[in-house]
Design a protein around this motif. Structure first.
Motif, short mmCIF file in Angstrom:
data_model
loop_
_atom_site.label_atom_id
_atom_site.label_comp_id
_atom_site.label_asym_id
_atom_site.label_seq_id
_atom_site.Cartn_x
_atom_site.Cartn_y
_atom_site.Cartn_z
N VAL A 8 0.43 -1.19 -0.07
CA VAL A 8 -0.18 -0.20 0.07
C VAL A 8 1.29 1.26 0.02
CG1 VAL A 8 -0.64 -0.09 2.59
CG2 VAL A 8 -2.00 0.65 1.21
N ALA A 9 0.40 2.43 -0.46
CA ALA A 9 1.27 3.52 -0.73
C ALA A 9 0.42 4.79 0.11
CB ALA A 9 2.29 3.76 -1.85
N PHE A 10 1.21 5.41 0.71
CA PHE A 10 0.56 7.33 0.82
C PHE A 10 1.07 7.69 0.01
CE2 PHE A 10 -1.93 3.94 3.69
CZ PHE A 10 -1.67 3.07 4.72
N TRP A 11 -0.04 8.67 0.36
CA TRP A 11 0.40 9.76 -0.60
C TRP A 11 0.66 11.31 0.25
CZ3 TRP A 11 -1.43 14.33 -2.45
CH2 TRP A 11 -1.63 15.36 -2.98
N CYS A 12 1.21 12.20 0.36
CA CYS A 12 0.88 13.82 1.45
C CYS A 12 1.82 15.21 0.97
CB CYS A 12 1.76 14.17 2.37
SG CYS A 12 2.34 14.77 3.90
N ASN A 13 0.74 15.26 0.27
CA ASN A 13 1.25 16.75 -0.05
C ASN A 13 1.38 18.45 1.35
OD1 ASN A 13 1.92 19.31 -1.30
ND2 ASN A 13 -0.70 19.68 -2.63
N PRO A 14 2.44 18.98 1.37
CA PRO A 14 2.48 19.46 2.89
C PRO A 14 2.04 21.46 2.26
CG PRO A 14 4.49 19.40 1.55
CD PRO A 14 3.81 18.80 0.82
N ALA A 22 9.96 5.35 2.72
CA ALA A 22 9.21 6.59 2.27
C ALA A 22 10.34 7.17 1.09
CB ALA A 22 9.12 7.67 3.59
N GLU A 23 9.88 8.03 0.78
CA GLU A 23 10.49 9.11 0.02
C GLU A 23 9.53 10.73 -0.24
OE1 GLU A 23 11.13 7.87 -4.24
OE2 GLU A 23 9.40 7.56 -4.52
N ARG A 24 10.71 11.77 -0.67
CA ARG A 24 10.03 12.67 -0.96
C ARG A 24 10.74 13.68 -1.67
NH1 ARG A 24 10.16 18.38 3.74
NH2 ARG A 24 9.03 19.87 2.25
N LEU A 25 9.84 13.20 -2.63
CA LEU A 25 10.42 14.23 -4.20
C LEU A 25 10.59 15.53 -3.96
CD1 LEU A 25 8.02 11.96 -6.50
CD2 LEU A 25 10.71 11.14 -5.72
N LYS A 26 12.08 15.43 -4.64
CA LYS A 26 11.78 17.35 -4.71
C LYS A 26 11.42 18.01 -3.39
CE LYS A 26 11.28 16.72 -9.97
NZ LYS A 26 10.34 17.62 -11.39
N GLY A 27 11.69 17.44 -2.49
CA GLY A 27 11.75 18.47 -0.99
C GLY A 27 10.05 18.98 -1.13
N VAL A 28 9.33 18.18 -2.46
CA VAL A 28 7.91 18.57 -1.82
C VAL A 28 6.99 17.64 -1.25
CG1 VAL A 28 5.88 19.68 -2.43
CG2 VAL A 28 8.00 20.06 -3.59
N ASP A 29 6.08 16.72 -1.80
CA ASP A 29 5.41 15.86 -1.74
C ASP A 29 5.83 14.27 -1.33
OD1 ASP A 29 2.99 15.62 -4.39
OD2 ASP A 29 3.72 17.17 -3.15
N SER A 30 5.68 14.05 -0.55
CA SER A 30 6.11 12.69 -0.07
C SER A 30 4.91 11.26 -0.12
CB SER A 30 6.33 13.32 1.66
OG SER A 30 6.93 11.39 2.29
N THR A 31 5.89 10.20 -0.61
CA THR A 31 5.33 8.69 -0.27
C THR A 31 5.24 8.14 0.84
OG1 THR A 31 6.67 8.17 -1.89
CG2 THR A 31 3.97 9.31 -2.53
#
Lengths: 116, 111
Positions: A19-25, A67-76
């Motif tokens: 399963v994967a979760f997404w976050c947009n800070p 977990a990763e945070r792509l380009k310092g913005v969104d994260s999964t």
């Protein structure tokens, strides 16, 4: 100002599935956190990013969580394979500066994961 | 080992009274202590931050005290209202990293 966005809000999977979760800070927030909150307990920090680097992942079960945070913005946040004890709410939070946990944290609504 | 303890039992009070919630910690020397509110199905919302050199902090009907000798923080809601019913979490950030939350105390305010 838009708040922290998370998706999905709910997820039901069977054990051993992934399963994967997404976050947009919040826009411009340097620090991003993922927490696990089991029913009746307080949030437990899994991983903390500062921009796109990891500050703390000491409580992340690295054999199954990533977990990763792509380009310092969104994260999964990903779990593979899931276990029954992973059933919890996964909260994402962000804070504005690079000072870390001493800042006010702004939380998203969370993703409720049920593992059957 | 490091530990944060909050009243595990729910607190029931009558509208208009003052609610007092307790947060005790051991084996920490936190520079800050924060209080958050969490409603069912939602993420925590920040309420107040108090630093180790501050004895008391107020915001509207909220008051927080921080006693580093007793290793305790008290959170007060004066003139409580049914809308104050929620779970209240205290959080520490020892060394400025890895925020650690207590399990929270559920508050019920009866009209």
């Amino acid at each position: 100002e838009a708040g922290v966005a998370q998706s999905p809000r709910y997820k039901i999977i069977e054990k051993r599935q992934s399963v994967a979760f997404w976050c947009n800070p919040i826009s411009g927030h340097a620090t991003l956190y993922w927490y696990q909150q089991i029913l009746g307990q307080g949030p437990k920090l899994l991983i903390q990013f500062q921009n796109n680097g990891v500050v703390d992942d000491s409580q992340l079960p690295k054999d199954r969580f990533s977990a990763e945070r792509l380009k310092g913005v969104d994260s999964t946040l990903k779990i593979q394979p899931a276990k029954l004890e992973d059933s919890a709410v996964y909260l994402c939070a962000s804070s504005p500066s690079e000072r870390g946990s001493t800042d006010t944290q702004y939380f998203g609504p969370g993703t409720r994961l049920t593992v059957l | 080992s490091q530990k944060i303890e909050q009243n595990s039992e729910a607190l029931n009070i009558q509208e208009g009274k003052t609610a007092t919630l307790t947060c005790n910690y051991t084996n920490y020397s936190p520079a800050y202590l924060q209080w958050y509110r969490q409603d069912p199905g939602r993420g925590p919302v920040f309420l107040l931050l108090i630093r180790e050199n501050e004895k008391e902090k107020r915001k509207e009907r909220l008051k927080v005290t921080f006693d580093t000798t007793l290793k305790q923080s008290l959170f007060h809601i004066t003139a409580s209202q049914p809308a104050d019913s929620a779970t209240y979490l205290c959080a520490l950030a020892p060394g400025g990293f890895k925020t650690i939350f207590g399990a929270g105390t559920r508050l019920f305010v009866k009209a």
